[in-house]
Motif scaffolding. Sequence first.
Motif, mmCIF file in Angstrom:
data_model
loop_
_atom_site.group_PDB
_atom_site.id
_atom_site.type_symbol
_atom_site.label_atom_id
_atom_site.label_comp_id
_atom_site.label_asym_id
_atom_site.label_seq_id
_atom_site.Cartn_x
_atom_site.Cartn_y
_atom_site.Cartn_z
ATOM 1 N N ALA A 73 0.832 -1.210 0.000
ATOM 2 C CA ALA A 73 0.000 0.000 0.000
ATOM 3 C C ALA A 73 0.864 1.256 0.000
ATOM 4 O O ALA A 73 0.565 2.230 -0.703
ATOM 5 C CB ALA A 73 -0.926 -0.005 1.219
ATOM 6 N N ARG A 74 1.947 1.244 0.781
ATOM 7 C CA ARG A 74 2.850 2.399 0.834
ATOM 8 C C ARG A 74 3.498 2.630 -0.534
ATOM 9 O O ARG A 74 3.553 3.748 -1.033
ATOM 10 C CB ARG A 74 3.916 2.167 1.905
ATOM 11 C CG ARG A 74 4.711 3.363 2.278
ATOM 12 C CD ARG A 74 5.638 3.177 3.487
ATOM 13 N NE ARG A 74 5.907 1.839 3.972
ATOM 14 C CZ ARG A 74 5.216 1.229 4.955
ATOM 15 N NH1 ARG A 74 4.204 1.838 5.530
ATOM 16 N NH2 ARG A 74 5.543 0.008 5.344
ATOM 17 N N ARG A 75 3.941 1.555 -1.171
ATOM 18 C CA ARG A 75 4.575 1.688 -2.497
ATOM 19 C C ARG A 75 3.554 2.149 -3.535
ATOM 20 O O ARG A 75 3.877 2.947 -4.421
ATOM 21 C CB ARG A 75 5.210 0.369 -2.916
ATOM 22 C CG ARG A 75 5.932 0.422 -4.235
ATOM 23 C CD ARG A 75 7.073 1.412 -4.204
ATOM 24 N NE ARG A 75 7.715 1.450 -5.507
ATOM 25 C CZ ARG A 75 8.200 2.529 -6.064
ATOM 26 N NH1 ARG A 75 8.169 3.675 -5.422
ATOM 27 N NH2 ARG A 75 8.744 2.493 -7.252
ATOM 28 N N LEU A 79 3.939 5.378 -5.886
ATOM 29 C CA LEU A 79 3.814 5.325 -7.348
ATOM 30 C C LEU A 79 2.712 6.243 -7.843
ATOM 31 O O LEU A 79 2.855 6.883 -8.889
ATOM 32 C CB LEU A 79 3.556 3.891 -7.809
ATOM 33 C CG LEU A 79 4.745 2.948 -7.715
ATOM 34 C CD1 LEU A 79 4.306 1.526 -8.048
ATOM 35 C CD2 LEU A 79 5.871 3.395 -8.626
ATOM 36 N N ARG A 80 1.606 6.323 -7.103
ATOM 37 C CA ARG A 80 0.513 7.208 -7.496
ATOM 38 C C ARG A 80 1.002 8.648 -7.564
ATOM 39 O O ARG A 80 0.702 9.382 -8.510
ATOM 40 C CB ARG A 80 -0.642 7.082 -6.499
ATOM 41 C CG ARG A 80 -1.923 7.723 -6.964
ATOM 42 C CD ARG A 80 -3.086 7.454 -6.017
ATOM 43 N NE ARG A 80 -3.331 6.030 -5.834
ATOM 44 C CZ ARG A 80 -3.181 5.381 -4.675
ATOM 45 N NH1 ARG A 80 -2.809 6.031 -3.592
ATOM 46 N NH2 ARG A 80 -3.423 4.095 -4.589
ATOM 47 N N ALA A 84 1.400 10.677 -11.054
ATOM 48 C CA ALA A 84 0.625 11.919 -11.179
ATOM 49 C C ALA A 84 1.535 13.062 -11.610
ATOM 50 O O ALA A 84 1.159 13.876 -12.461
ATOM 51 C CB ALA A 84 -0.065 12.255 -9.861
ATOM 52 N N ALA A 85 2.739 13.116 -11.060
ATOM 53 C CA ALA A 85 3.689 14.171 -11.440
ATOM 54 C C ALA A 85 4.106 14.013 -12.901
ATOM 55 O O ALA A 85 4.159 14.991 -13.653
ATOM 56 C CB ALA A 85 4.914 14.132 -10.533
ATOM 57 N N VAL A 86 4.376 12.793 -13.319
ATOM 58 C CA VAL A 86 4.755 12.554 -14.716
ATOM 59 C C VAL A 86 3.593 12.903 -15.641
ATOM 60 O O VAL A 86 3.786 13.528 -16.691
ATOM 61 C CB VAL A 86 5.186 11.080 -14.913
ATOM 62 C CG1 VAL A 86 5.315 10.735 -16.392
ATOM 63 C CG2 VAL A 86 6.497 10.817 -14.189
ATOM 64 N N TYR A 87 2.373 12.527 -15.239
ATOM 65 C CA TYR A 87 1.194 12.827 -16.048
ATOM 66 C C TYR A 87 1.006 14.330 -16.202
ATOM 67 O O TYR A 87 0.741 14.827 -17.301
ATOM 68 C CB TYR A 87 -0.037 12.185 -15.406
ATOM 69 C CG TYR A 87 -1.316 12.444 -16.144
ATOM 70 C CD1 TYR A 87 -1.573 11.836 -17.374
ATOM 71 C CD2 TYR A 87 -2.272 13.306 -15.628
ATOM 72 C CE1 TYR A 87 -2.747 12.073 -18.058
ATOM 73 C CE2 TYR A 87 -3.452 13.550 -16.304
ATOM 74 C CZ TYR A 87 -3.682 12.928 -17.512
ATOM 75 O OH TYR A 87 -4.850 13.169 -18.185
#
Length: 115
Positions: A73-75, A79-80, A84-87
């Motif tokens: 869950a932490r990973r 990743l989310r 989101a930053a890359v998106y």
Amino acid sequence: MTAMDDRPLDGRALISELEGHLLIEAARAEGRTEAARFTRPLWWLTDTQRAEVETRYAEHHLARTRRSWEDTARRAAQLRVEYAAVYRSLRRRLFTGAVLVTAGVVVLVVSLAPR
């Protein structure tokens, strides 16, 4: 409405809670099965000792499973945030490219228009 208070039932939350209980029970059952498999060849254990080893093994298995779920869950949260930053960066670049192409087309049309 629930019988306990005036808040409406949240179906998603209820399903998530039920799923959590089912996952924990499945992990417990898996731990008990693994514990029995682990103690099966230990023929010298008394029934009390075997039960104690199986209980400790199952508890350890459940704790290890819980840590694994928490790590996952932490990973996933990390990743989310990263995706989101890359998106956002890709959207910004695409928008900038579209504006530049549009500006280029406008300049080209204006420069080629008859006067």
